[in-house]
Scaffold this motif. Structure first.
Motif, PDB file in Angstrom:
ATOM      1  N   VAL A 257      13.901   9.130 112.669  1.00 44.22           N
ATOM      2  CA  VAL A 257      11.754   8.965 112.741  1.00 44.22           C
ATOM      3  C   VAL A 257      12.178   8.519 111.299  1.00 44.22           C
ATOM      4  O   VAL A 257      11.898  10.102 110.838  1.00 44.22           O
ATOM      5  N   LEU A 258      11.025   7.847 110.052  1.00 46.18           N
ATOM      6  CA  LEU A 258      10.606   8.535 109.185  1.00 46.18           C
ATOM      7  C   LEU A 258       9.576   8.324 108.796  1.00 46.18           C
ATOM      8  O   LEU A 258       8.009   7.781 109.786  1.00 46.18           O
ATOM      9  N   SER A 259       9.267   9.086 108.048  1.00 50.29           N
ATOM     10  CA  SER A 259       8.138   9.976 108.383  1.00 50.29           C
ATOM     11  C   SER A 259       7.056   8.915 107.425  1.00 50.29           C
ATOM     12  O   SER A 259       7.695   8.636 106.558  1.00 50.29           O
ATOM     13  N   PRO A 260       5.711   8.575 107.306  1.00 55.76           N
ATOM     14  CA  PRO A 260       4.582   7.777 106.561  1.00 55.76           C
ATOM     15  C   PRO A 260       4.691   7.903 105.177  1.00 55.76           C
ATOM     16  O   PRO A 260       5.354   6.988 104.293  1.00 55.76           O
ATOM     17  N   THR A 261       5.340   8.767 104.355  1.00 54.98           N
ATOM     18  CA  THR A 261       5.129   9.183 103.752  1.00 54.98           C
ATOM     19  C   THR A 261       6.718   9.539 102.471  1.00 54.98           C
ATOM     20  O   THR A 261       7.263   9.637 101.400  1.00 54.98           O
ATOM     21  N   SER A 262       7.928   9.084 103.681  1.00 51.31           N
ATOM     22  CA  SER A 262       9.131   9.208 103.173  1.00 51.31           C
ATOM     23  C   SER A 262       9.599   7.656 103.056  1.00 51.31           C
ATOM     24  O   SER A 262       9.728   6.978 104.035  1.00 51.31           O
ATOM     25  N   PRO A 263      10.299   7.372 101.576  1.00 52.95           N
ATOM     26  CA  PRO A 263      10.307   6.038 101.453  1.00 52.95           C
ATOM     27  C   PRO A 263      12.151   5.534 101.750  1.00 52.95           C
ATOM     28  O   PRO A 263      12.371   4.238 102.198  1.00 52.95           O
TER      29      PRO A 263
ATOM     30  N   ARG B 111     -10.226   2.912  99.570  1.00 49.81           N
ATOM     31  CA  ARG B 111     -11.109   3.399 100.554  1.00 49.81           C
ATOM     32  C   ARG B 111     -11.398   3.312 101.446  1.00 49.81           C
ATOM     33  O   ARG B 111     -12.313   3.614 102.377  1.00 49.81           O
ATOM     34  N   ALA B 112      -9.891   3.356 101.850  1.00 47.80           N
ATOM     35  CA  ALA B 112      -9.266   3.596 103.577  1.00 47.80           C
ATOM     36  C   ALA B 112      -9.590   4.547 103.389  1.00 47.80           C
ATOM     37  O   ALA B 112      -9.701   5.193 103.856  1.00 47.80           O
ATOM     38  N   ASP B 113      -9.920   5.081 105.322  1.00 47.48           N
ATOM     39  CA  ASP B 113     -10.123   5.895 106.297  1.00 47.48           C
ATOM     40  C   ASP B 113      -8.599   6.878 105.821  1.00 47.48           C
ATOM     41  O   ASP B 113      -7.694   6.920 105.924  1.00 47.48           O
ATOM     42  N   ASP B 114      -9.367   8.354 104.915  1.00 41.27           N
ATOM     43  CA  ASP B 114      -8.686   9.552 104.710  1.00 41.27           C
ATOM     44  C   ASP B 114      -8.066   9.884 105.978  1.00 41.27           C
ATOM     45  O   ASP B 114      -6.822  10.902 105.560  1.00 41.27           O
ATOM     46  N   GLN B 115      -8.318   9.669 107.444  1.00 42.57           N
ATOM     47  CA  GLN B 115      -7.302  10.345 107.864  1.00 42.57           C
ATOM     48  C   GLN B 115      -6.362   9.270 108.617  1.00 42.57           C
ATOM     49  O   GLN B 115      -6.015  10.151 110.105  1.00 42.57           O
ATOM     50  N   GLU B 116      -6.275   7.997 108.169  1.00 44.31           N
ATOM     51  CA  GLU B 116      -5.600   7.298 108.517  1.00 44.31           C
ATOM     52  C   GLU B 116      -3.801   7.618 108.174  1.00 44.31           C
ATOM     53  O   GLU B 116      -3.901   7.550 107.090  1.00 44.31           O
ATOM     54  N   LEU B 117      -3.029   7.474 109.140  1.00 43.09           N
ATOM     55  CA  LEU B 117      -1.677   7.938 109.031  1.00 43.09           C
ATOM     56  C   LEU B 117      -1.016   6.854 109.151  1.00 43.09           C
ATOM     57  O   LEU B 117      -1.063   5.793 109.897  1.00 43.09           O
ATOM     58  N   ILE B 118      -0.113   6.265 107.788  1.00 43.02           N
ATOM     59  CA  ILE B 118       0.420   5.040 108.279  1.00 43.02           C
ATOM     60  C   ILE B 118       1.503   4.417 106.596  1.00 43.02           C
ATOM     61  O   ILE B 118       1.390   5.601 106.182  1.00 43.02           O
ATOM     62  N   ARG B 119       2.117   3.905 106.676  1.00 44.42           N
ATOM     63  CA  ARG B 119       3.422   4.122 105.473  1.00 44.42           C
ATOM     64  C   ARG B 119       3.073   3.727 105.117  1.00 44.42           C
ATOM     65  O   ARG B 119       2.713   2.468 104.272  1.00 44.42           O
ATOM     66  N   ARG B 120       3.498   4.294 103.731  1.00 49.64           N
ATOM     67  CA  ARG B 120       3.404   4.306 101.997  1.00 49.64           C
ATOM     68  C   ARG B 120       4.704   3.573 102.014  1.00 49.64           C
ATOM     69  O   ARG B 120       5.183   3.554 100.966  1.00 49.64           O
ATOM     70  N   GLU B 121       4.057   2.186 102.152  1.00 50.20           N
ATOM     71  CA  GLU B 121       5.990   1.446 100.990  1.00 50.20           C
ATOM     72  C   GLU B 121       5.479   1.249  99.554  1.00 50.20           C
ATOM     73  O   GLU B 121       6.317   0.860  98.927  1.00 50.20           O
ATOM     74  N   ARG B 122       4.552   1.115  99.218  1.00 52.08           N
ATOM     75  CA  ARG B 122       4.701   0.643  97.818  1.00 52.08           C
ATOM     76  C   ARG B 122       3.926   2.174  97.165  1.00 52.08           C
ATOM     77  O   ARG B 122       3.194   2.558  97.280  1.00 52.08           O
ATOM     78  N   TYR B 123       4.062   2.125  95.807  1.00 55.16           N
ATOM     79  CA  TYR B 123       3.778   3.534  94.804  1.00 55.16           C
ATOM     80  C   TYR B 123       2.934   2.680  93.298  1.00 55.16           C
ATOM     81  O   TYR B 123       2.595   1.445  93.140  1.00 55.16           O
ATOM     82  N   ARG B 124       1.977   3.889  92.838  1.00 64.10           N
ATOM     83  CA  ARG B 124       1.884   3.089  91.075  1.00 64.10           C
ATOM     84  C   ARG B 124       1.633   3.958  90.499  1.00 64.10           C
ATOM     85  O   ARG B 124       1.187   5.508  91.534  1.00 64.10           O
ATOM     86  N   TYR B 125       1.585   4.306  89.485  1.00 64.82           N
ATOM     87  CA  TYR B 125       2.371   5.575  87.570  1.00 64.82           C
ATOM     88  C   TYR B 125       0.590   6.265  88.326  1.00 64.82           C
ATOM     89  O   TYR B 125      -0.663   5.244  87.520  1.00 64.82           O
TER      90      TYR B 125
ATOM     91  N   LEU C  94       2.713  10.515  87.234  1.00 66.08           N
ATOM     92  CA  LEU C  94       3.279  10.679  88.823  1.00 66.08           C
ATOM     93  C   LEU C  94       2.849   9.754  89.731  1.00 66.08           C
ATOM     94  O   LEU C  94       2.203   8.801  89.373  1.00 66.08           O
ATOM     95  N   PRO C  95       3.609   9.294  90.467  1.00 60.14           N
ATOM     96  CA  PRO C  95       3.322   8.473  91.597  1.00 60.14           C
ATOM     97  C   PRO C  95       2.603   8.972  92.720  1.00 60.14           C
ATOM     98  O   PRO C  95       2.610   9.511  93.241  1.00 60.14           O
ATOM     99  N   ILE C  96       1.637   7.219  92.879  1.00 55.65           N
ATOM    100  CA  ILE C  96       0.670   7.518  94.024  1.00 55.65           C
ATOM    101  C   ILE C  96       1.129   7.071  95.216  1.00 55.65           C
ATOM    102  O   ILE C  96       1.516   5.962  95.099  1.00 55.65           O
ATOM    103  N   GLY C  97       1.363   6.945  96.266  1.00 54.07           N
ATOM    104  CA  GLY C  97       1.861   6.567  97.798  1.00 54.07           C
ATOM    105  C   GLY C  97       0.960   6.056  98.129  1.00 54.07           C
ATOM    106  O   GLY C  97      -0.284   5.849  98.403  1.00 54.07           O
ATOM    107  N   ILE C  98       0.970   4.040  98.356  1.00 54.79           N
ATOM    108  CA  ILE C  98      -0.328   3.425  98.770  1.00 54.79           C
ATOM    109  C   ILE C  98       0.024   2.356 100.072  1.00 54.79           C
ATOM    110  O   ILE C  98       1.362   2.006  99.905  1.00 54.79           O
TER     111      ILE C  98
END
Length: 235
Positions: free
Chosen positions: A126-132, A170-184, A231-235
């Protein structure tokens, strides 16, 4: 349940041996110039009923010859026989093959592709939401969040746009979603001299280097040291 293997020896990769089989769908997920890494992925969706919970990452490295598709529905991987290996090598006369290279045949829906690489392996869990991904993890000697499925130089296709960053904020900060993209982002760091030892802390995070440099110019005269970390921020 974790299922993983890494195969590279002649004993593990004997000609004609089937090393992997799955009835799931696999997509071409990532490739890096560094070490010639190629990743195929079957995406797990533990959040959806009736979908596989686990993600399967298939990695080949270093890959020197590729004849692949971007989408496999059911997949079997086997080591080419000696005769099949000679045919594929004869089709690629400009390539200098290593004695450690192996020819992997990818069979799906009656068609066969191939990859020439020194090693292959997979990791299912099982791949965690913040693991690429399973093949690029956090290393203590490089303490930065791994923002890509594979380490090394790639095309940067999963770098998010500025608009995607704004929408994520702007998204709900309680929502747990996959972070497939990033920006520095640019973090202004400071070191302030204390009585017993230096105190290092982050002073602020900025979306552009120009803004970070402006803040750095203001802060620098007031602290022992001031610098910018990207540093990268997960999006």
């Amino acid at each position: 349940m974790t299922n993983k293997a890494w195969l590279r020896s002649d004993q593990q990769l004997a000609p004609g041996t089937e090393i992997f089989r799955s009835d799931r769908r696999f997509l071409l997920w990532a490739y890096t110039v560094s070490h010639g890494q190629l990743l195929l992925r079957s995406v797990g969706r533990p959040d959806l009923a009736g979908k596989p919970e686990t993600t399967i990452d298939l990695l080949f490295k270093p890959a020197t010859v590729l004849k692949i598709r971007d989408d496999y529905r059911c997949l079997a991987i086997r080591c080419a026989t000696a005769a099949e290996t000679e045919i594929i090598k004869a089709e690629n006369t400009s390539v200098t093959f290593s004695r450690d290279d192996h020819v992997f045949l990818l069979e799906s829906q009656g068609e066969t592709d191939h990859i020439v690489a020194m090693a292959a392996g997979w990791h299912e869990d099982v791949l965690s939401p913040t693991s690429p991904g399973f093949f690029n993890t956090f290393y203590p000697d490089m303490p930065v969040w791994p923002s890509k499925p594979l380490s090394g130089a790639d095309g940067g296709f999963n770098i998010a746009s500025a608009q995607e960053l704004v929408e994520a904020l702007r998204a709900d900060d309680q929502e747990l979603i996959r972070r497939e993209r990033y920006r520095y982002v640019y973090v202004v760091m400071t070191r302030v001299s204390r009585a017993h030892e230096p105190d290092i802390t982050g002073a602020g995070v900025f979306l552009t280097r120009a803004d970070a440099e402006d803040a750095q110019a203001t802060i620098t005269p007031r602290v022992a040291d001031c610098w910018i970390e990207e540093l990268p921020i997960g999006i």
